[in-house]
Design an enzyme around this catalytic site. Structure first.
Site, PDB file in Angstrom:
ATOM      1  N   ASP A   1      -9.999 -37.849 -79.629  1.00 50.19           N
ATOM      2  CA  ASP A   1     -10.242 -37.375 -80.907  1.00 50.19           C
ATOM      3  C   ASP A   1      -9.009 -36.885 -81.413  1.00 50.19           C
ATOM      4  O   ASP A   1      -8.581 -36.029 -81.512  1.00 50.19           O
ATOM      5  CB  ASP A   1     -11.414 -36.127 -80.783  1.00 50.19           C
TER       6      ASP A   1
ATOM      7  N   ARG B   1     -17.754 -35.210 -72.202  1.00 52.02           N
ATOM      8  CA  ARG B   1     -16.686 -34.019 -72.546  1.00 52.02           C
ATOM      9  C   ARG B   1     -17.212 -32.827 -72.029  1.00 52.02           C
ATOM     10  O   ARG B   1     -18.303 -32.556 -71.190  1.00 52.02           O
ATOM     11  CB  ARG B   1     -17.006 -33.861 -74.293  1.00 52.02           C
TER      12      ARG B   1
ATOM     13  N   ARG C   1     -13.449 -47.774 -80.114  1.00 51.74           N
ATOM     14  CA  ARG C   1     -12.702 -46.972 -79.282  1.00 51.74           C
ATOM     15  C   ARG C   1     -13.201 -47.203 -77.657  1.00 51.74           C
ATOM     16  O   ARG C   1     -14.333 -47.435 -77.623  1.00 51.74           O
ATOM     17  CB  ARG C   1     -13.135 -45.344 -79.670  1.00 51.74           C
TER      18      ARG C   1
ATOM     19  N   GLY D   1     -22.276 -37.681 -84.134  1.00 54.88           N
ATOM     20  CA  GLY D   1     -22.807 -37.890 -85.462  1.00 54.88           C
ATOM     21  C   GLY D   1     -22.224 -39.009 -86.212  1.00 54.88           C
ATOM     22  O   GLY D   1     -22.759 -39.222 -87.113  1.00 54.88           O
TER      23      GLY D   1
ATOM     24  N   LYS E   1     -16.911 -45.833 -83.795  1.00 52.00           N
ATOM     25  CA  LYS E   1     -16.936 -44.647 -84.614  1.00 52.00           C
ATOM     26  C   LYS E   1     -16.908 -45.031 -85.994  1.00 52.00           C
ATOM     27  O   LYS E   1     -15.841 -45.793 -86.331  1.00 52.00           O
ATOM     28  CB  LYS E   1     -15.542 -43.970 -84.063  1.00 52.00           C
TER      29      LYS E   1
ATOM     30  N   GLY F   1     -22.019 -39.899 -91.147  1.00 54.40           N
ATOM     31  CA  GLY F   1     -21.931 -40.840 -90.295  1.00 54.40           C
ATOM     32  C   GLY F   1     -20.897 -41.876 -90.408  1.00 54.40           C
ATOM     33  O   GLY F   1     -20.709 -42.967 -89.498  1.00 54.40           O
TER      34      GLY F   1
ATOM     35  N   ASP G   1     -15.819 -30.009 -77.474  1.00 59.22           N
ATOM     36  CA  ASP G   1     -16.285 -31.128 -77.405  1.00 59.22           C
ATOM     37  C   ASP G   1     -15.251 -32.340 -77.711  1.00 59.22           C
ATOM     38  O   ASP G   1     -15.813 -33.486 -77.657  1.00 59.22           O
ATOM     39  CB  ASP G   1     -17.332 -31.259 -78.710  1.00 59.22           C
ATOM     40  N   ASN G   2     -14.086 -32.113 -77.882  1.00 58.28           N
ATOM     41  CA  ASN G   2     -12.942 -32.745 -78.028  1.00 58.28           C
ATOM     42  C   ASN G   2     -12.196 -32.813 -76.675  1.00 58.28           C
ATOM     43  O   ASN G   2     -11.076 -33.438 -76.734  1.00 58.28           O
ATOM     44  CB  ASN G   2     -12.347 -32.553 -79.199  1.00 58.28           C
TER      45      ASN G   2
END
Ligand code: AMP
Ligand code: MG
Length: 492
Positions: free
Chosen positions: A260, A181, A174, A90, A111, A124, A250-251
């Site tokens: 993350d 993931r 990053r 996102g 990011k 965002g 998701d992390n």
């Protein structure tokens, strides 16, 4: 003429439903905070060019470098136990992939580079503080020898972001083995998209687990290997007191890297129940829960992969269960091996786990600092006289004396002499971890006063965590008494 980056993109060759093509939002008035010179070189990037205006423009969305193919990755995820079928990048974009001078392929991701189709209600963007936190902590983890995403650069955008107050916006570049993931598998698993699952698994095998391809059941081998890597990773977290803070699926990187660094923190006084995240009601992601949560997340991965494991549902379930049963032994072996290193033990004794647990129990009872205690225990390896500083950290001297007696008796079973043992223990027990209060102080100086000197100093010290750096002893110290309880925040 070749650009600063020589991209070699593979994820973007997967079908359209794996991502959304989207250009970054250009920063208005970018200013470079720093680049990571060593990492740039490892990636085959000229650090001088990267820090020049053309490079900085690429790091903040003002210029799409040649060969970049920016995409936001689709993924799903279990957040605090609840399933969200549609998350995705996102506020991040994969610029492309580079093959480094070491031959390894890595993602280059921006990011905080603006909204994407997966932004939902978010802007965002990223604020400077969290960008610096991720830079600092991910680089500290790398220096501690723990698999992690890395930080290549931080750039201030010149565009303020709206949080509780207006804050300076920033973009972190990053670097990761990949950004795939557990939640990426769940994205396709929950949609019943078996073709995509297969393509994803094949991509992951080729990229991260090539040995699985030669096994009789490559997808089962993949699942086993992911479980083993994740178990080893969490064991390493526990060795340094790391609390991830938001271990949602998701992390959790499929490549077994820490990813993350939103609400992460480090434990000072030993306490397995400790957690810091303000949104973690009940301490789901508390320090000592992390192995259990990793296993829970891996069960979600196994579920998503069921259609790949066997055509027959019962057979697939049996395979998944067998794979998941591998987590505990992998974790326990890695955990015990790590504790032995911390205790200065070379061989495997039957009571080593009990010995370690007794020490941890004593630390907990007396509120003893985890990092400092192990570092001082290294000195105690020289002999009882050198153990006084360690001993003096405890309140209940009878308990710690009894423990020291057991430890010394155990050491006698091994031939190693004191100096060598001390050196080995110092290589396993860092002097410096990113102490929460020191990280906060560095970020606050940067964000509120524009003073980056504390950030740079902390970063430099944390790049050599196993060396005493007496001139920076303040950064090795536990928090001063009287600080309010530490809290971290998510989605920042
Ligand atoms: P995180 O808590 O950082 O792991 O993010 C969880 C999800 O929220 C991911 O899909 C992120 O991309 C998304 N997200 C977090 N912060 C923002 C933001 N400021 N704007 C858009 N999406 C975001
Ligand atoms: Mg995330």
């Amino acid at each position: 003429m070749t650009d600063i980056f020589v991209f070699d993109n593979s994820y973007v060759r997967l079908p359209d439903r794996f991502y959304a093509r989207v250009a970054p939002t250009p920063a208005t008035t970018p200013s470079l905070v720093r680049i990571n010179v060593d990492l740039a070189r490892l990636l085959g990037i000229d650090p001088v060019k990267l820090a020049a205006p053309e490079g900085v423009a690429a790091l903040c969305g003002r210029r799409i470098p040649e060969g970049a193919d920016p995409i936001a990755l689709a993924y799903a995820g279990h957040q605090f136990g609840n399933f969200s079928p549609q998350l995705g990048d996102g506020r991040a974009l994969l610029l492309g992939e580079l093959v480094g001078t070491d031959g390894a392929r890595r993602d280059i991701q921006l990011k905080g580079s603006g909204p994407t189709p997966f932004s939902r209600r978010g802007d965002g963007r990223a604020a400077l503080g969290p960008v610096l936190r991720e830079y600092l902590v991910s680089e500290a983890m790398a220096a501690l020898g723990i698999p992690t995403t890395r930080a290549l650069a931080a750039v201030i955008t010149g565009d303020p972001v709206v949080r509780e107050t207006l804050l300076p916006g920033a973009v972190l570049t990053r670097v990761a083995s990949s950004h795939i993931r557990v939640g990426t598998f769940e994205f396709f698993g929950s949609r019943g998209d078996v073709e995509a699952l297969r393509l994803l698994a094949d991509h992951v095998i080729a990229r991260h687990y090539p040995d699985a391809a030669t096994q009789p059941s490559p997808y089962r081998a993949l699942l086993d290997a992911v479980i083993a890597r994740q178990a080893a990773l969490v064991a390493q977290w526990l060795m340094v007191g790391f609390i991830h803070g938001v271990m949602n699926t998701d992390n959790m990187s499929i490549a077994g890297e820490t990813i993350d660094y939103g609400p992460c923190a480090f434990m000072d006084a030993y306490d397995p129940a400790i957690f810091f995240s303000s949104i973690d009601q009940g301490g789901r992601y508390a320090f000592g829960n992390q192995p259990r949560i990793a296993q829970w997340n891996l069960a979600r991965l196994a579920e998503a992969m069921l259609p790949l494991l066997a055509d027959d549902e019962e057979a697939a379930l049996a395979d998944a269960r067998a794979a998941l049963a591998g987590f505990a032994p992998c974790f326990e072996a890695a955990y015990l091996a790590g504790l032995r290193r911390k205790l200065g033990l070379q061989s495997a004794g039957a009571d080593d786990l009990a010995l370690a647990r007794d020490l941890l129990q004593a630390m907990m009872a007396d509120g003893v600092d985890y990092t400092l205690a192990f570092r001082r225990l290294a000195d105690a390896a020289l002999g009882p006289a050198d153990g006084e500083t360690f001993r003096g950290m405890f309140v209940d001297l009878a308990v710690i004396d009894a423990w020291l007696g057991s430890w010394r008796a155990r050491l006698l079973e091994e031939p190693m002499e004191g100096q060598a043992r001390r050196a080995a223990m110092r290589a396993a027990n860092p002097a410096f971890i990113p102490r929460n209060h020191a990280v906060e102080a560095a970020l606050s100086a940067a964000v509120t006063e524009g003073d980056f000197a504390p950030f740079e100093r902390l970063l430099a010290v944390l790049s050599r965590p196993f060396e005493d750096q007496p001139e920076h002893a303040d950064l090795a110290a536990p928090p001063p008494d009287g600080l309010p309880p530490y809290r971290t925040f998510c989605g920042t």
